[in-house]
Design a protein around this motif. Structure first.
Motif, PDB file in Angstrom:
ATOM      1  N   ILE A  54       0.872  -1.169   0.000  1.00  0.00           N
ATOM      2  CA  ILE A  54       0.000   0.000   0.000  1.00  0.00           C
ATOM      3  C   ILE A  54       0.909   1.218   0.000  1.00  0.00           C
ATOM      4  O   ILE A  54       1.731   1.380   0.909  1.00  0.00           O
ATOM      5  N   PRO A  55       0.799   2.068  -1.024  1.00  0.00           N
ATOM      6  CA  PRO A  55       1.704   3.223  -1.083  1.00  0.00           C
ATOM      7  C   PRO A  55       1.458   4.200   0.056  1.00  0.00           C
ATOM      8  O   PRO A  55       0.327   4.385   0.514  1.00  0.00           O
ATOM      9  N   ASN A  56       2.529   4.818   0.490  1.00  0.00           N
ATOM     10  CA  ASN A  56       2.473   5.807   1.548  1.00  0.00           C
ATOM     11  C   ASN A  56       1.925   7.117   0.970  1.00  0.00           C
ATOM     12  O   ASN A  56       2.424   7.591  -0.051  1.00  0.00           O
ATOM     13  N   PRO A  57       0.922   7.733   1.582  1.00  0.00           N
ATOM     14  CA  PRO A  57       0.385   9.001   1.055  1.00  0.00           C
ATOM     15  C   PRO A  57       1.426  10.115   1.028  1.00  0.00           C
ATOM     16  O   PRO A  57       1.334  11.033   0.215  1.00  0.00           O
ATOM     17  N   LEU A  58       2.427  10.032   1.885  1.00  0.00           N
ATOM     18  CA  LEU A  58       3.467  11.061   1.904  1.00  0.00           C
ATOM     19  C   LEU A  58       4.284  11.048   0.619  1.00  0.00           C
ATOM     20  O   LEU A  58       4.750  12.093   0.160  1.00  0.00           O
ATOM     21  N   GLU A  59       4.451   9.884   0.003  1.00  0.00           N
ATOM     22  CA  GLU A  59       5.174   9.803  -1.267  1.00  0.00           C
ATOM     23  C   GLU A  59       4.439  10.588  -2.351  1.00  0.00           C
ATOM     24  O   GLU A  59       5.059  11.273  -3.167  1.00  0.00           O
ATOM     25  N   GLY A  60       3.121  10.511  -2.382  1.00  0.00           N
ATOM     26  CA  GLY A  60       2.336  11.273  -3.352  1.00  0.00           C
ATOM     27  C   GLY A  60       2.441  12.768  -3.115  1.00  0.00           C
ATOM     28  O   GLY A  60       2.558  13.547  -4.064  1.00  0.00           O
ATOM     29  N   ALA A  61       2.404  13.176  -1.857  1.00  0.00           N
ATOM     30  CA  ALA A  61       2.525  14.601  -1.540  1.00  0.00           C
ATOM     31  C   ALA A  61       3.915  15.117  -1.907  1.00  0.00           C
ATOM     32  O   ALA A  61       4.057  16.229  -2.422  1.00  0.00           O
ATOM     33  N   THR A  62       4.934  14.306  -1.689  1.00  0.00           N
ATOM     34  CA  THR A  62       6.299  14.697  -2.052  1.00  0.00           C
ATOM     35  C   THR A  62       6.424  14.862  -3.559  1.00  0.00           C
ATOM     36  O   THR A  62       7.025  15.828  -4.046  1.00  0.00           O
ATOM     37  N   THR A  63       5.868  13.944  -4.316  1.00  0.00           N
ATOM     38  CA  THR A  63       5.905  14.021  -5.777  1.00  0.00           C
ATOM     39  C   THR A  63       5.173  15.260  -6.266  1.00  0.00           C
ATOM     40  O   THR A  63       5.602  15.910  -7.217  1.00  0.00           O
ATOM     41  N   LEU A  64       4.086  15.596  -5.609  1.00  0.00           N
ATOM     42  CA  LEU A  64       3.292  16.745  -6.020  1.00  0.00           C
ATOM     43  C   LEU A  64       3.973  18.068  -5.706  1.00  0.00           C
ATOM     44  O   LEU A  64       4.001  18.981  -6.543  1.00  0.00           O
ATOM     45  N   PHE A  65       4.570  18.195  -4.530  1.00  0.00           N
ATOM     46  CA  PHE A  65       5.102  19.481  -4.089  1.00  0.00           C
ATOM     47  C   PHE A  65       6.598  19.663  -4.323  1.00  0.00           C
ATOM     48  O   PHE A  65       7.123  20.757  -4.115  1.00  0.00           O
ATOM     49  N   LYS A  66       7.319  18.647  -4.749  1.00  0.00           N
ATOM     50  CA  LYS A  66       8.763  18.762  -4.980  1.00  0.00           C
ATOM     51  C   LYS A  66       9.093  19.811  -6.048  1.00  0.00           C
ATOM     52  O   LYS A  66       9.983  20.641  -5.821  1.00  0.00           O
ATOM     53  N   PRO A  67       8.423  19.829  -7.215  1.00  0.00           N
ATOM     54  CA  PRO A  67       8.751  20.881  -8.194  1.00  0.00           C
ATOM     55  C   PRO A  67       8.488  22.288  -7.666  1.00  0.00           C
ATOM     56  O   PRO A  67       9.276  23.209  -7.920  1.00  0.00           O
ATOM     57  N   LEU A  68       7.414  22.473  -6.921  1.00  0.00           N
ATOM     58  CA  LEU A  68       7.121  23.784  -6.342  1.00  0.00           C
ATOM     59  C   LEU A  68       8.191  24.183  -5.332  1.00  0.00           C
ATOM     60  O   LEU A  68       8.626  25.338  -5.303  1.00  0.00           O
ATOM     61  N   SER A  69       8.631  23.240  -4.547  1.00  0.00           N
ATOM     62  CA  SER A  69       9.688  23.503  -3.571  1.00  0.00           C
ATOM     63  C   SER A  69      10.987  23.906  -4.266  1.00  0.00           C
ATOM     64  O   SER A  69      11.676  24.830  -3.825  1.00  0.00           O
ATOM     65  N   ASP A  70      11.312  23.222  -5.352  1.00  0.00           N
ATOM     66  CA  ASP A  70      12.534  23.569  -6.097  1.00  0.00           C
ATOM     67  C   ASP A  70      12.459  24.981  -6.670  1.00  0.00           C
ATOM     68  O   ASP A  70      13.441  25.736  -6.633  1.00  0.00           O
ATOM     69  N   ILE A  71      11.304  25.374  -7.179  1.00  0.00           N
ATOM     70  CA  ILE A  71      11.133  26.723  -7.739  1.00  0.00           C
ATOM     71  C   ILE A  71      11.296  27.775  -6.645  1.00  0.00           C
ATOM     72  O   ILE A  71      12.000  28.778  -6.829  1.00  0.00           O
ATOM     73  N   VAL A  72      10.677  27.554  -5.505  1.00  0.00           N
ATOM     74  CA  VAL A  72      10.776  28.526  -4.406  1.00  0.00           C
ATOM     75  C   VAL A  72      12.214  28.624  -3.903  1.00  0.00           C
ATOM     76  O   VAL A  72      12.711  29.717  -3.623  1.00  0.00           O
ATOM     77  N   LEU A  73      12.914  27.497  -3.806  1.00  0.00           N
ATOM     78  CA  LEU A  73      14.304  27.537  -3.357  1.00  0.00           C
ATOM     79  C   LEU A  73      15.201  28.285  -4.342  1.00  0.00           C
ATOM     80  O   LEU A  73      16.119  29.002  -3.934  1.00  0.00           O
ATOM     81  N   ARG A  74      14.950  28.120  -5.642  1.00  0.00           N
ATOM     82  CA  ARG A  74      15.740  28.852  -6.636  1.00  0.00           C
ATOM     83  C   ARG A  74      15.476  30.362  -6.565  1.00  0.00           C
ATOM     84  O   ARG A  74      16.376  31.158  -6.793  1.00  0.00           O
ATOM     85  N   LEU A  75      14.245  30.748  -6.250  1.00  0.00           N
ATOM     86  CA  LEU A  75      13.913  32.164  -6.162  1.00  0.00           C
ATOM     87  C   LEU A  75      14.628  32.845  -4.993  1.00  0.00           C
ATOM     88  O   LEU A  75      15.007  34.022  -5.098  1.00  0.00           O
ATOM     89  N   PHE A  76      14.822  32.149  -3.900  1.00  0.00           N
ATOM     90  CA  PHE A  76      15.418  32.758  -2.717  1.00  0.00           C
ATOM     91  C   PHE A  76      16.912  32.529  -2.585  1.00  0.00           C
ATOM     92  O   PHE A  76      17.499  32.923  -1.581  1.00  0.00           O
ATOM     93  N   LYS A  77      17.547  31.946  -3.576  1.00  0.00           N
ATOM     94  CA  LYS A  77      19.012  31.769  -3.515  1.00  0.00           C
ATOM     95  C   LYS A  77      19.733  33.025  -3.856  1.00  0.00           C
ATOM     96  O   LYS A  77      19.428  33.869  -4.563  1.00  0.00           O
TER      97      LYS A  77
END
Length: 77
Positions: A54-77
């Protein structure tokens, strides 16, 4: 297979004990939620007993929000 029968037996026992009182008190919403949660829990327990992944729901949330997190981190570097 014995584990599945044990889970089904326990679920039926819980239903026999709890459902009549909810039905007599005309608590239809509570009865609906009780049945949904019992079936959901029973399904998860049976799939665990049968060693179904049974897949962990956290894996789905990570897949969904990882690109957004990368964009925000690039903006504040």
């Amino acid at each position: 297979m014995l584990a599945v029968l044990g889970i089904l037996g326990a679920s039926v026992g819980i239903m026999i004990i709890d459902m009549p009182s909810l039905w007599k008190k005309k608590m239809k919403k509570e009865l609906f939620v009780f049945i949904v949660l019992l079936v959901l829990g029973m399904g998860l327990c049976i799939s665990n007993a049968l060693h179904i992944h049974i897949p962990n729901p956290l894996e789905g949330a990570t897949t969904l929000f990882k690109p957004l997190s990368d964009i925000v981190l690039r903006l504040f570097k």
